[in-house]
Design a protein around this motif. Structure first.
Motif: not given
Length: 231
Positions: A169, A173, A181
């Motif tokens: 992630d 992110e 993001e």
């Protein structure tokens, strides 16, 4: 603790990058030659980052190598890893992970996902991009691995020219200076733009894409990308 970032094992090519947000990170990837025709691939993300996460990763790495001496069954491996996490961590720590077994004799890959972000498959013949969304519960969340996690195994064709894209992630992110993001839309846009490229070219496209997006923004999470192809 990480293996070489670039490797070719038989007809399988692997290209990877792992960048910690701090000096030590909570992401880990590895690959293993299980048998003459089978290659195991592992990626995981420990909650948080820093020394505590790195220590748990060290335990996961050691456990993986020992467990693989007894079994290549993903369900068995994840049950053992889940038990190790629950027994050795005094505070709640969780691990999302994917373990895959590539069989070059049958041209198949079996993927077992415990709460990790969905990987992608690129079909080398049709250039179709498939998002593999099926997954179970994160490791360490329960004393016993959840039944829905035990049923999360997916088997796909993996033939010459096909590719797999794994990530943590820290990629989706990654933030720009305005806290926007990178997101799944950008991930899929870059994959569609590089369907015919080699694993190293795909990886470089993502490095450039994330750097251009984030500019000088300080990243808050570790980022790992693993691209695998049949050659």
């Amino acid at each position: 603790m990480l293996p070489a970032a670039n490797a070719t094992i038989g007809s399988v090519n692997i290209c990877a990058l792992s960048e910690p947000a701090m000096e030590v990170g909570g992401d880990y990837f590895d690959y293993f030659k299980i048998s003459e025709n089978e290659i195991g691939v592992f990626i995981c993300d420990v909650s948080g980052h820093g020394v505590a996460s790195a220590l748990l990763l060290s335990g996961l790495r050691s456990s993986m190598h020992v467990i693989l001496e007894d079994s290549k069954n993903p369900k068995y491996i994840f049950e053992k890893l889940n038990r190790m996490i629950r027994k050795t961590q005094s505070k709640k720590m969780f691990v999302t992970a994917i373990f895959g077994v590539i069989n070059t004799a049958t041209n198949k890959i079996s993927l077992f996902n415990a709460g990790h972000l969905p990987p992608y498959k690129i079909d080398g013949k049709s250039n179709e991009l498939l998002k593999i969304s099926r997954h179970g519960v994160t490791l360490g969340a329960l004393d016993e691995i959840a039944p829905e996690t035990l049923d999360s195994e997916v088997t796909l064709d993996f033939e010459q020219g096909d590719k797999l894209f794994f990530y943590t992630d820290g990629l989706s992110e990654a933030m720009d200076t305005k806290k926007n993001e990178f997101g799944f839309e950008n991930i899929e846009r870059l994959l569609y733009s590089n369907l015919n490229k080699s694993p190293s070219e795909i990886l470089n496209a993502f490095i450039s894409g994330v750097n251009n997006f984030s500019k000088e923004a300080l990243q808050q999470d570790d980022m790992t990308i693993v691209v695998i192809s049949r050659i």
